[in-house]
Design a protein around this motif. Structure first.
Motif, mmCIF file in Angstrom:
data_model
loop_
_atom_site.group_PDB
_atom_site.id
_atom_site.type_symbol
_atom_site.label_atom_id
_atom_site.label_comp_id
_atom_site.label_asym_id
_atom_site.label_seq_id
_atom_site.Cartn_x
_atom_site.Cartn_y
_atom_site.Cartn_z
ATOM 1 N N MET A 1 32.868 35.440 42.171
ATOM 2 C CA MET A 1 33.202 36.914 42.168
ATOM 3 C C MET A 1 34.587 36.718 41.965
ATOM 4 S SD MET A 1 32.591 38.980 45.770
ATOM 5 C CE MET A 1 34.072 37.710 47.217
ATOM 6 N N ALA A 2 35.247 37.726 41.511
ATOM 7 C CA ALA A 2 36.568 37.723 40.774
ATOM 8 C C ALA A 2 37.482 37.696 42.106
ATOM 9 C CB ALA A 2 36.962 38.840 39.977
ATOM 10 N N GLU A 3 38.149 36.794 41.948
ATOM 11 C CA GLU A 3 39.371 37.185 43.126
ATOM 12 C C GLU A 3 40.202 38.287 42.830
ATOM 13 O OE1 GLU A 3 43.210 34.433 44.349
ATOM 14 O OE2 GLU A 3 42.033 33.576 43.250
ATOM 15 N N ILE A 4 40.634 39.032 44.177
ATOM 16 C CA ILE A 4 41.934 40.462 44.494
ATOM 17 C C ILE A 4 42.720 39.495 44.373
ATOM 18 C CG2 ILE A 4 42.001 42.348 45.702
ATOM 19 C CD1 ILE A 4 38.749 42.157 47.127
ATOM 20 N N ARG A 5 43.291 40.010 43.496
ATOM 21 C CA ARG A 5 45.265 40.050 43.065
ATOM 22 C C ARG A 5 45.748 40.925 44.000
ATOM 23 N NH1 ARG A 5 48.525 42.877 39.806
ATOM 24 N NH2 ARG A 5 46.698 43.573 38.695
ATOM 25 N N ILE A 6 46.986 40.823 44.449
ATOM 26 C CA ILE A 6 47.269 41.743 45.759
ATOM 27 C C ILE A 6 48.792 41.497 45.394
ATOM 28 C CG2 ILE A 6 48.749 41.780 48.368
ATOM 29 C CD1 ILE A 6 46.167 40.526 49.652
ATOM 30 N N MET A 34 40.105 48.595 41.249
ATOM 31 C CA MET A 34 39.524 47.701 39.547
ATOM 32 C C MET A 34 39.073 49.164 38.263
ATOM 33 S SD MET A 34 35.762 45.431 40.574
ATOM 34 C CE MET A 34 34.989 46.951 41.850
ATOM 35 N N ASN A 35 39.001 48.108 37.553
ATOM 36 C CA ASN A 35 38.559 48.737 36.169
ATOM 37 C C ASN A 35 37.277 48.346 35.600
ATOM 38 O OD1 ASN A 35 41.094 48.078 36.097
ATOM 39 N ND2 ASN A 35 40.563 50.703 35.775
ATOM 40 N N TYR A 36 36.799 48.985 34.371
ATOM 41 C CA TYR A 36 35.029 48.641 34.132
ATOM 42 C C TYR A 36 34.766 49.315 33.141
ATOM 43 C CZ TYR A 36 29.850 49.439 32.891
ATOM 44 O OH TYR A 36 28.909 48.942 32.520
ATOM 45 N N GLU A 37 34.553 48.608 31.848
ATOM 46 C CA GLU A 37 34.085 48.649 30.795
ATOM 47 C C GLU A 37 33.177 48.306 30.376
ATOM 48 O OE1 GLU A 37 37.282 47.621 27.663
ATOM 49 O OE2 GLU A 37 38.791 48.055 28.870
ATOM 50 N N LYS A 38 32.378 49.015 29.625
ATOM 51 C CA LYS A 38 30.900 48.357 29.265
ATOM 52 C C LYS A 38 30.628 46.903 28.478
ATOM 53 C CE LYS A 38 26.003 51.062 27.600
ATOM 54 N NZ LYS A 38 26.235 51.814 26.966
ATOM 55 N N ASP A 39 31.369 47.003 27.847
ATOM 56 C CA ASP A 39 31.198 45.409 26.855
ATOM 57 C C ASP A 39 31.830 44.419 27.789
ATOM 58 O OD1 ASP A 39 33.981 46.057 26.376
ATOM 59 O OD2 ASP A 39 33.379 45.678 24.677
ATOM 60 N N PRO A 45 40.212 43.405 39.865
ATOM 61 C CA PRO A 45 40.370 43.349 40.537
ATOM 62 C C PRO A 45 41.988 43.226 41.649
ATOM 63 C CG PRO A 45 38.721 41.704 41.210
ATOM 64 C CD PRO A 45 39.788 41.847 39.676
ATOM 65 N N ARG A 46 42.482 44.169 42.549
ATOM 66 C CA ARG A 46 44.408 44.252 42.644
ATOM 67 C C ARG A 46 44.132 44.688 43.671
ATOM 68 N NH1 ARG A 46 42.605 46.933 38.300
ATOM 69 N NH2 ARG A 46 44.209 49.266 37.457
ATOM 70 N N ILE A 47 44.580 44.666 44.293
ATOM 71 C CA ILE A 47 45.301 45.895 45.910
ATOM 72 C C ILE A 47 47.005 45.961 45.386
ATOM 73 C CG2 ILE A 47 46.401 46.204 48.201
ATOM 74 C CD1 ILE A 47 43.908 44.249 49.033
ATOM 75 N N VAL A 48 47.229 46.818 45.165
ATOM 76 C CA VAL A 48 48.981 48.119 44.450
ATOM 77 C C VAL A 48 49.466 49.103 45.222
ATOM 78 C CG1 VAL A 48 48.287 46.849 42.179
ATOM 79 C CG2 VAL A 48 47.508 49.244 43.063
ATOM 80 N N THR A 156 37.249 53.815 37.064
ATOM 81 C CA THR A 156 38.242 53.403 37.717
ATOM 82 C C THR A 156 37.621 53.231 39.033
ATOM 83 O OG1 THR A 156 40.080 53.741 36.597
ATOM 84 C CG2 THR A 156 40.121 53.245 38.735
ATOM 85 N N PHE A 157 37.071 52.036 39.676
ATOM 86 C CA PHE A 157 37.778 52.056 40.859
ATOM 87 C C PHE A 157 37.620 52.626 42.268
ATOM 88 C CE2 PHE A 157 35.378 49.517 45.488
ATOM 89 C CZ PHE A 157 35.070 50.828 45.514
ATOM 90 N N ALA A 158 38.064 52.933 43.041
ATOM 91 C CA ALA A 158 39.344 52.536 44.188
ATOM 92 C C ALA A 158 39.313 53.197 45.783
ATOM 93 C CB ALA A 158 40.399 53.558 43.249
ATOM 94 N N ILE A 159 39.697 52.375 46.407
ATOM 95 C CA ILE A 159 39.684 52.326 47.366
ATOM 96 C C ILE A 159 41.694 52.781 48.264
ATOM 97 C CG2 ILE A 159 39.371 52.184 49.982
ATOM 98 C CD1 ILE A 159 37.561 49.585 48.226
#
Length: 355
Positions: A1-6, A34-39, A45-48, A156-159
């Motif tokens: 699982m990718a680390e979340i950058r803060i 967090m962003n998504y591209e099909k390939d 994943p980031r908190i900004v 794009t996924f966001a919270i």
């Protein structure tokens, strides 16, 4: 699982007065993105710092509306700690909604870690005032910068987080509901079970008409025969009929609410019978007249429990229980909110501590 950058903000905002919070007006210092591209799948994943998005005017979401969202809350416990209420259910529902809208799935473990990390980052925004919470809005949308109706390949996924007060400032008091017989919310095979913006956009006209005439919500009927009760505004609806509680069944047109599910499980733990089935409008209106329908309420994340005091058409009113909040609705409201705020022991295992 990718680390979340803060990345912490260099310019923290002034927090609003917790005694004067409205719904969805104020937002915290940070957001998860967090962003998504099909390939390549999901990445970065980031908190900004909370800030506007930059997307193309041709972005797919602006033209064809492939997007879904969720809503849950963080609660300040009496000991000062913070907890969430059944976040796993929101995660699962958002992925079901995403599948219906041809949007990519989000790994549940990463989703949960994003929720916890963001709320931890802005934990000082969780208000401590009575009936105040931190509303959590995850959302997912397609950003492909080209026109044409097709499954998205960029997303794009966001919270985002918003400190809120009570959804209904007047408290747990009964509301008036207008029976909508012109517009419909959903049909089988459509998107009624998904939490997507189009469902709410299509409900606005009826809601505005109802509000202009002094009603809090509309009662949605089925989209084919306009015979069966489905939802109350943007919430699930329930009726106490004699010694049991009856609620519309989940047949693809009704949103599978997490508060709805919790109410059903709580009622069963109290040995109260619950029926999930088709409910006709005629049954309800006749039951109100002869006294069989003793209580009615809507339930959802924002309001928790909203008692209904009256249903109305253009020329007739049907008052329930003397237009007073019923004892079962009030018992449910207090039992749920006491559990959510950590004022009582969580015997169901529904809460998740943030820290």
């Amino acid at each position: 699982m990718a680390e979340i950058r803060i990345e912490k903000t260099a310019h923290p905002k002034e927090k609003p007065d917790s005694g004067n919070l409205s719904f969805g007006k104020y937002f915290t210092d940070h957001m998860f993105v967090m962003n998504y591209e099909k390939d390549k799948g999901w990445f970065d994943p980031r908190i900004v710092p909370f800030a506007p998005f930059e997307i193309s005017p041709a972005a797919m979401v602006l033209h064809y509306a492939p997007e879904v969202f969720e809503g849950l809350k963080a609660y300040r416990r009496p000991d000062g700690s913070v907890q969430l209420f059944r976040p796993q259910e929101n995660i699962a529902r958002m992925n079901r909604s995403a599948e219906r809208m041809c949007l990519p799935q989000i790994d549940p473990e990463l989703f949960m870690e994003a929720l916890l990390a963001l709320v931890r980052t802005d934990s000082d925004w969780v208000p401590a005032g009575e009936d105040t919470t931190l509303y959590i809005r995850p959302f997912l949308f397609a950003t492909d910068p080209k026109l044409g109706v097709h499954a998205p390949s960029m997303c794009t996924f966001a919270i985002i987080l918003s400190p809120v007060g009570p959804y209904f400032p007047e408290g747990v008091n009964p509301v008036k509901i207008f029976i909508e017989k012109e517009d419909v919310r959903a049909v089988r095979g459509g998107t009624g079970f998904a939490k997507c913006g189009g469902n709410y956009a299509g409900s606005l006209r009826a809601g505005e008409r109802a509000e202009a005439n002094g009603f809090a919500q509309v009662l949605w009927l089925d989209g084919v025969e306009k015979k069966y009760v489905e939802e109350g505004g943007g919430m699930n609806i329930m009726f106490k009929i004699k010694d049991k509680v009856v609620t519309p069944a989940l047949l693809g047109t009704v949103l599978p609410g997490i508060t709805r599910k919790s109410v059903i499980e709580m009622l069963k733990s109290w040995n109260i019978e619950v029926e999930e089935r088709l409910v006709t409008l005629e049954e309800i209106l006749t039951g109100i007249k002869n006294g069989d329908v003793e209580e009615a309420w809507c339930c959802g994340t924002a309001a928790v429990i909203s008692p209904i005091g009256e249903f109305a058409t253009e020329d007739e009113q049907y008052t329930i229980g003397g237009f007073k909040s019923g004892p079962l609705a009030l018992k449910l409201y207090h039992a749920l909110t006491d559990l959510q705020f950590g004022r009582t022991e969580d015997s169901f295992g529904w809460t998740v501590r943030v820290a």
